[in-house]
Enzyme design. Structure first.
Site, PDB file in Angstrom:
ATOM      1  N   SER A  93       0.829  -1.196   0.000  1.00  0.00           N
ATOM      2  CA  SER A  93       0.000   0.000   0.000  1.00  0.00           C
ATOM      3  C   SER A  93       0.869   1.254   0.000  1.00  0.00           C
ATOM      4  O   SER A  93       1.643   1.468  -0.930  1.00  0.00           O
ATOM      5  CB  SER A  93      -0.960  -0.045   1.205  1.00  0.00           C
ATOM      6  OG  SER A  93      -1.892   0.999   1.150  1.00  0.00           O
ATOM      7  N   HIS A 202      -8.439   1.479  -0.581  1.00  0.00           N
ATOM      8  CA  HIS A 202      -8.380   0.510  -1.687  1.00  0.00           C
ATOM      9  C   HIS A 202      -9.737  -0.008  -2.162  1.00  0.00           C
ATOM     10  O   HIS A 202      -9.796  -1.041  -2.816  1.00  0.00           O
ATOM     11  CB  HIS A 202      -7.459  -0.667  -1.334  1.00  0.00           C
ATOM     12  CG  HIS A 202      -6.082  -0.236  -0.930  1.00  0.00           C
ATOM     13  ND1 HIS A 202      -5.219   0.383  -1.803  1.00  0.00           N
ATOM     14  CD2 HIS A 202      -5.436  -0.293   0.259  1.00  0.00           C
ATOM     15  CE1 HIS A 202      -4.099   0.681  -1.169  1.00  0.00           C
ATOM     16  NE2 HIS A 202      -4.206   0.287   0.082  1.00  0.00           N
TER      17      HIS A 202
END
Length: 313
Positions: A93, A202
């Site tokens: 991430s 996300h």
């Protein structure tokens, strides 16, 4: 196949008050790296990560610069101690930005400024209390995807982090995530629990943030990375700056495919992995994905010494 080495960088969730304090005692480059970031941010980042308060450190627009700087600092310590270079890099991430800094594609100053606004865009995209994330342990990926579909009921809830076999994180609207937790428990999940985050990363709810991020990225100079960096979206390597930017925009509203990233490392011959940053989350995930890969977290002087010894310095 010749053995290869990977360096990986964690994202949000690994931060803690006092992180890297031991490493900073022995290596001045830690302080120097944090000073560079502080000069961009306009506040003392090192003081925040050492003294808190943790409520402030855990705000996403503060967490992201802190974690990025911590990962870069550990990488720079490594460079002062060893000539060993990675064959491939990756970051989980937010950690993908750290990887691009360490691979020479992006300056620390540009990256710190970028992830601070990224955090702000993410926070603005979903009002406090309206988004959530939850970890689901002990179910197959397909089961989690299916139960998210059932739990949505017109809202958003998606599988967003495929961290390791049997460990998937879901994100979306708070009520939908709560329904997904209930369904996961009924389906026999070992654990299904809310994560202490305010932003549902996300998933589709981040598309407004991704649009703003895309505009921001256009003004920032990227170079071709000196090392291969596997991206989160499809575990592929991009060398062209435009493709890297495109992937980073997608990353904000698409799943992190960490299991696929580690499997790709294994496929190209990686047999050892160094995690640069506070904690050992990615080292733990690596062991669950592929036990043949030696996972070495580096976050203080003893772990640095152990990794250097293991890899022959």
């Amino acid at each position: 196949m010749q053995s290869k080495l990977a360096f990986v960088f964690p994202g949000q969730g690994s931060q803690s008050i006092g992180m890297l304090a031991d490493l900073a005692k022995h290596h001045s480059v830690v302080h120097e790296t944090f000073e560079r970031s502080s000069s961009v941010l306009g506040y003392d980042l090192w003081s925040l990560v050492q003294n808190g308060p943790d409520t402030e450190l855990n705000q996403t627009d503060k967490t992201q610069p802190a974690m990025l700087t911590a990962g870069v600092a550990v990488w720079r310590v490594w460079q002062t101690q060893s000539d060993i270079q990675p064959d491939v890099m990756a970051g989980h991430s937010l950690g993908e930005y750290t990887a691009f800094v360490c691979a020479g594609a992006l300056s620390l100053e540009s990256a710190v400024s970028l992830v601070a606004v990224r955090g702000r865009f993410m926070q603005e995209a979903v009002a406090a209390g309206e988004g959530a994330m939850a970890a689901i342990l002990g179910l197959a990926d397909e089961q989690v995807i299916e139960l998210c579909s059932s739990a949505a009921e017109g809202q958003v809830v998606e599988a967003v982090n495929f961290n390791s076999p049997g460990q998937v994180v879901v994100a979306g609207n708070t009520d939908a995530v709560s329904r997904a937790i209930d369904l996961a428990q009924k389906a026999g999940a070992k654990r299904a629990l809310l994560l202490p985050v305010s932003v549902p990363s996300h998933c589709q709810l981040m598309k407004p943030a991704a649009l703003k991020l895309s505009e921001q990225l256009q003004a920032i100079e990227f170079k071709s990375p000196q090392f291969s960096v596997l991206n989160n979206v499809d575990a592929k390597v991009n060398y062209k700056p435009d493709l890297i930017k495109e992937s980073l925009v997608k990353q904000l509203h698409k799943p992190v495919r960490w299991t696929q990233v580690v499997n790709e490392m294994s496929a190209i011959g990686v047999n050892a992995l160094v995690e640069c940053g506070p904690g050992k989350v990615l080292a733990g995930l690596t062991k669950r994905i592929d036990r043949k890969i030696i996972a070495l977290p580096v976050y203080d002087d003893p772990t640095l010494s152990k990794a250097l010894e293991k890899l022959g310095k």
